[in-house]
Design a protein around this motif. Structure first.
Motif, PDB file in Angstrom:
ATOM      1  N   GLN A 294     -29.456  68.052  55.348  1.00 36.03           N
ATOM      2  CA  GLN A 294     -29.273  68.692  56.421  1.00 36.03           C
ATOM      3  C   GLN A 294     -30.446  68.981  57.687  1.00 36.03           C
ATOM      4  OE1 GLN A 294     -26.383  71.410  56.738  1.00 36.03           O
ATOM      5  NE2 GLN A 294     -24.848  70.308  55.472  1.00 36.03           N
ATOM      6  N   GLY A 295     -32.105  68.974  56.403  1.00 35.25           N
ATOM      7  CA  GLY A 295     -32.807  69.559  57.658  1.00 35.25           C
ATOM      8  C   GLY A 295     -32.704  70.466  58.107  1.00 35.25           C
ATOM      9  N   HIS A 296     -33.497  70.781  59.196  1.00 31.34           N
ATOM     10  CA  HIS A 296     -33.125  72.632  60.135  1.00 31.34           C
ATOM     11  C   HIS A 296     -32.064  72.924  59.936  1.00 31.34           C
ATOM     12  CE1 HIS A 296     -32.188  69.891  63.151  1.00 31.34           C
ATOM     13  NE2 HIS A 296     -31.221  70.976  63.449  1.00 31.34           N
ATOM     14  N   GLN A 297     -31.095  72.706  59.511  1.00 31.09           N
ATOM     15  CA  GLN A 297     -29.340  72.988  59.608  1.00 31.09           C
ATOM     16  C   GLN A 297     -29.548  74.558  58.954  1.00 31.09           C
ATOM     17  OE1 GLN A 297     -26.450  70.551  59.684  1.00 31.09           O
ATOM     18  NE2 GLN A 297     -27.272  69.448  61.358  1.00 31.09           N
ATOM     19  N   THR A 298     -29.903  75.665  59.821  1.00 29.27           N
ATOM     20  CA  THR A 298     -29.204  77.212  58.329  1.00 29.27           C
ATOM     21  C   THR A 298     -29.020  78.019  59.090  1.00 29.27           C
ATOM     22  OG1 THR A 298     -32.455  77.216  59.157  1.00 29.27           O
ATOM     23  CG2 THR A 298     -32.611  76.500  57.268  1.00 29.27           C
ATOM     24  N   GLU A 299     -28.656  79.117  58.394  1.00 27.92           N
ATOM     25  CA  GLU A 299     -27.556  79.648  58.497  1.00 27.92           C
ATOM     26  C   GLU A 299     -28.410  80.738  59.678  1.00 27.92           C
ATOM     27  OE1 GLU A 299     -23.607  82.750  56.835  1.00 27.92           O
ATOM     28  OE2 GLU A 299     -24.756  80.812  55.443  1.00 27.92           O
ATOM     29  N   ARG A 300     -28.285  81.388  60.338  1.00 27.07           N
ATOM     30  CA  ARG A 300     -28.898  82.426  61.245  1.00 27.07           C
ATOM     31  C   ARG A 300     -27.585  83.267  61.205  1.00 27.07           C
ATOM     32  NH1 ARG A 300     -32.673  83.466  64.234  1.00 27.07           N
ATOM     33  NH2 ARG A 300     -32.011  84.679  65.033  1.00 27.07           N
ATOM     34  N   ILE A 301     -28.442  85.060  61.160  1.00 25.23           N
ATOM     35  CA  ILE A 301     -27.197  85.724  60.987  1.00 25.23           C
ATOM     36  C   ILE A 301     -26.905  86.653  62.861  1.00 25.23           C
ATOM     37  CG2 ILE A 301     -27.896  88.922  60.275  1.00 25.23           C
ATOM     38  CD1 ILE A 301     -28.849  87.784  58.075  1.00 25.23           C
ATOM     39  N   SER A 302     -26.204  86.007  63.072  1.00 26.20           N
ATOM     40  CA  SER A 302     -25.756  87.034  64.494  1.00 26.20           C
ATOM     41  C   SER A 302     -26.107  88.238  64.747  1.00 26.20           C
ATOM     42  CB  SER A 302     -24.003  86.873  64.749  1.00 26.20           C
ATOM     43  OG  SER A 302     -23.353  88.181  63.588  1.00 26.20           O
ATOM     44  N   GLY A 303     -26.792  89.204  66.003  1.00 23.86           N
ATOM     45  CA  GLY A 303     -26.851  90.028  65.941  1.00 23.86           C
ATOM     46  C   GLY A 303     -28.286  90.545  66.005  1.00 23.86           C
ATOM     47  N   SER A 304     -28.674  91.884  66.199  1.00 20.30           N
ATOM     48  CA  SER A 304     -30.122  91.542  66.860  1.00 20.30           C
ATOM     49  C   SER A 304     -31.019  91.902  65.465  1.00 20.30           C
ATOM     50  CB  SER A 304     -30.199  93.186  67.637  1.00 20.30           C
ATOM     51  OG  SER A 304     -29.965  94.262  65.746  1.00 20.30           O
ATOM     52  N   ALA A 305     -30.378  91.846  64.313  1.00 11.93           N
ATOM     53  CA  ALA A 305     -31.966  91.779  63.335  1.00 11.93           C
ATOM     54  C   ALA A 305     -31.704  90.269  63.071  1.00 11.93           C
ATOM     55  CB  ALA A 305     -31.009  91.532  61.931  1.00 11.93           C
ATOM     56  N   GLY A 306     -31.254  89.186  63.357  1.00 14.43           N
ATOM     57  CA  GLY A 306     -31.984  87.882  63.112  1.00 14.43           C
ATOM     58  C   GLY A 306     -32.414  87.461  64.453  1.00 14.43           C
ATOM     59  N   ASP A 307     -32.096  87.746  65.102  1.00 13.10           N
ATOM     60  CA  ASP A 307     -33.104  87.824  66.478  1.00 13.10           C
ATOM     61  C   ASP A 307     -34.515  87.867  66.572  1.00 13.10           C
ATOM     62  OD1 ASP A 307     -30.583  86.738  67.462  1.00 13.10           O
ATOM     63  OD2 ASP A 307     -29.571  87.564  68.634  1.00 13.10           O
ATOM     64  N   VAL A 308     -34.248  89.201  66.308  1.00 13.31           N
ATOM     65  CA  VAL A 308     -36.010  89.764  66.796  1.00 13.31           C
ATOM     66  C   VAL A 308     -36.959  89.276  65.904  1.00 13.31           C
ATOM     67  CG1 VAL A 308     -36.876  92.141  65.925  1.00 13.31           C
ATOM     68  CG2 VAL A 308     -34.709  92.653  67.198  1.00 13.31           C
ATOM     69  N   LEU A 309     -35.882  88.324  64.442  1.00 13.36           N
ATOM     70  CA  LEU A 309     -37.215  87.396  64.020  1.00 13.36           C
ATOM     71  C   LEU A 309     -38.144  86.852  64.941  1.00 13.36           C
ATOM     72  CD1 LEU A 309     -35.661  86.599  60.954  1.00 13.36           C
ATOM     73  CD2 LEU A 309     -37.804  87.795  61.410  1.00 13.36           C
ATOM     74  N   ASP A 310     -37.672  86.553  65.337  1.00 12.96           N
ATOM     75  CA  ASP A 310     -37.650  85.065  66.816  1.00 12.96           C
ATOM     76  C   ASP A 310     -38.254  85.543  68.277  1.00 12.96           C
ATOM     77  OD1 ASP A 310     -37.221  82.953  65.414  1.00 12.96           O
ATOM     78  OD2 ASP A 310     -34.895  83.153  66.167  1.00 12.96           O
ATOM     79  N   ASP A 311     -38.293  87.409  67.918  1.00 11.27           N
ATOM     80  CA  ASP A 311     -38.998  87.946  69.759  1.00 11.27           C
ATOM     81  C   ASP A 311     -40.844  87.347  69.747  1.00 11.27           C
ATOM     82  OD1 ASP A 311     -37.041  89.474  70.083  1.00 11.27           O
ATOM     83  OD2 ASP A 311     -37.667  90.839  69.247  1.00 11.27           O
ATOM     84  N   ASP A 312     -40.851  86.770  70.871  1.00 16.51           N
ATOM     85  CA  ASP A 312     -42.397  86.701  71.342  1.00 16.51           C
ATOM     86  C   ASP A 312     -42.736  87.754  71.919  1.00 16.51           C
ATOM     87  OD1 ASP A 312     -44.977  85.364  71.226  1.00 16.51           O
ATOM     88  OD2 ASP A 312     -44.534  84.477  72.476  1.00 16.51           O
ATOM     89  N   PRO A 313     -44.287  88.425  70.929  1.00 13.85           N
ATOM     90  CA  PRO A 313     -44.881  89.462  71.512  1.00 13.85           C
ATOM     91  C   PRO A 313     -45.619  89.671  72.872  1.00 13.85           C
ATOM     92  CG  PRO A 313     -45.876  89.523  69.478  1.00 13.85           C
ATOM     93  CD  PRO A 313     -44.778  88.213  69.555  1.00 13.85           C
TER      94      PRO A 313
END
Length: 422
Positions: A33-52
């Motif tokens: 399926q390639g890039h289709q990986t599970e994400r975690i809802s809420g702040s924990a998963g989102d913070v990984l993609d933050d751009d400082p």
């Protein structure tokens, strides 16, 4: 009775093998399926993609080479040990978009000192000179620039990646006795050491992963559809007879317990040998043991995440790297040190669907990237997670900057040996 035990062991192994087969099929489907990986809802998963970038500016002090570059030139092995983040963080910041050459607009001040780049002939860092080096560097920046004095370091950060951080000793009892270098009490520490309620973990520290060579791991990747035919994997010391001759103190006995209870268990592939297929074996394993050693962590934690092997964390009160960004409870298994003798029953009782979900989460590229210090830097890597941690501490509160005439730190505080010139 013996025959019955053998039958039970075979039955358990068969059940585990069935789970592994299902997991392998699921992994193969995910790979297709390639890039289709599970994400975690809420702040924990989102913070990984933050751009400082754009959220903070960092000023780098220009220190004489004796604090950093000359140390590395003297012994390039510093680039390869697990504490090398102090070097790579310096290199990253020099070319980072968050760097400012105008200290008046800086949110943070970085002092590039390499406290672990003093190695024994065998390549082990010894932090005996680190306190004097740090004290000397701080005295220099406090004399040459006004920014340390206005906050006594509260808007400064240091990378102190040794076993017990800024306590600067490799033996825990002596590290605790020393405490954190008093001059660093107001600064933010970026350190690999993390254990709750420990003298050597300063409140507000940013806990980071140890350095593990990204390119070396990349060179050992195997096809993603390879079945995970090893249930539990571990390579490393179980006893440290040289430093713990009576036994029981090293790893608080947890590693010894793993060996004594499971050295003959068919579900456990454990040994002191370190084969050339070590990285490949981790990719063929469902669970990778990550027990404490002299400190709560080791590079195994990084390796397990990168290779999609569910980390079994055996280290009571550990503070894990980037805990506000990486959902450790979701991707790992936590086993109290006292429960090590029940490891087999604990791991075999985890439902297959839980194993599969952990594997899907570990397959998320952002999870792996956050644990690495690649050269050059890449979006979402450990460098960026450190900057995210610094950005989340902004804006500085009113208590950061001292009032005229106010002073809190004693420049002569600390062990007498730390006061010697460096």
């Amino acid at each position: 009775m013996m025959a019955r035990r053998v039958l039970v062991a075979i039955a358990v192994l068969a059940a585990a093998a069935a789970a592994l087969f299902v997991a392998a099929e699921a992994q193969q489907a995910a790979a297709q399926q390639g890039h289709q990986t599970e994400r975690i809802s809420g702040s924990a998963g989102d913070v990984l993609d933050d751009d400082p970038v754009g959220r903070l500016k960092v000023f780098i002090y220009d220190l004489p080479g004796k604090y950093n570059k000359k140390l590395l030139k003297k012994d390039p092995r510093c680039l390869n040990h697990m504490f090398a983040a102090e070097i790579f963080m310096h290199r990253f910041l020099l070319s980072s978009a968050v760097r400012t050459t105008n200290p008046e607009e800086a949110d943070w001040f970085y002092t590039p000192v390499y406290p672990t780049c003093d190695l024994t002939p065998s390549g082990l860092p010894l932090p005996f000179k680190s306190p004097r080096m740090m004290r000397s560097a701080i005295e220099l920046i406090a004399t040459k620039w006004p920014y340390w004095n206005r906050s006594e370091g509260a808007d400064h950060f240091f990378v102190t990646p040794h076993d017990f951080g800024a306590c600067f000793h490799y033996q825990e009892e002596k590290a605790i006795g020393r405490g954190i270098l008093p001059l660093l009490q107001r600064a933010t520490l970026v350190q690999t050491f993390g254990q709750k309620n420990h003298v050597c973990l300063k409140e507000g520290s940013i806990t980071i992963p140890p350095f593990a060579p990204p390119q070396k791991m990349q060179n050992h990747l195997i096809p993603g559809e390879t079945p995970r035919s090893i249930f539990v994997y571990f390579r490393g010391l179980f006893y440290d007879t040289g430093n713990d001759p009576e036994g029981g103190y090293y790893a608080r006995g947890a590693r010894a317990s793993v060996w004594e209870n499971f050295k003959n268990n068919p579900l456990f592939d454990i040994s002191t040998d370190h084969p050339p297929t070590y990285y490949e074996d981790m990719q063929r394993s469902v669970f990778c043991l990550c027990p404490l050693g002299w400190a709560p962590w080791s590079p195994r934690l990084v390796e397990a995440v990168v290779f999609g092997c569910i980390p079994v964390i055996i280290a009571d009160d550990i503070v894990l790297p980037f805990a506000d960004a990486i959902p450790w409870e979701e991707i790992g298994v936590f086993v109290p040190e006292e429960d090590v003798p029940r490891l087999d029953s604990i791991l075999t009782s985890i439902p297959t669907e839980d194993i599969l979900r952990k594997q899907r989460l570990l397959a998320n590229p952002s999870m792996k990237q956050a644990m690495l210090f690649p050269q050059p830097a890449q979006a979402g890597d450990a460098f960026h997670q450190i900057l995210n941690g610094l950005a989340r501490k902004l804006p500085h509160g009113e208590d950061v900057f001292l009032k005229p005439g106010q002073a809190r730190l004693n420049w002569t505080a600390g062990p007498v040996g730390d006061l010697k010139p460096w």
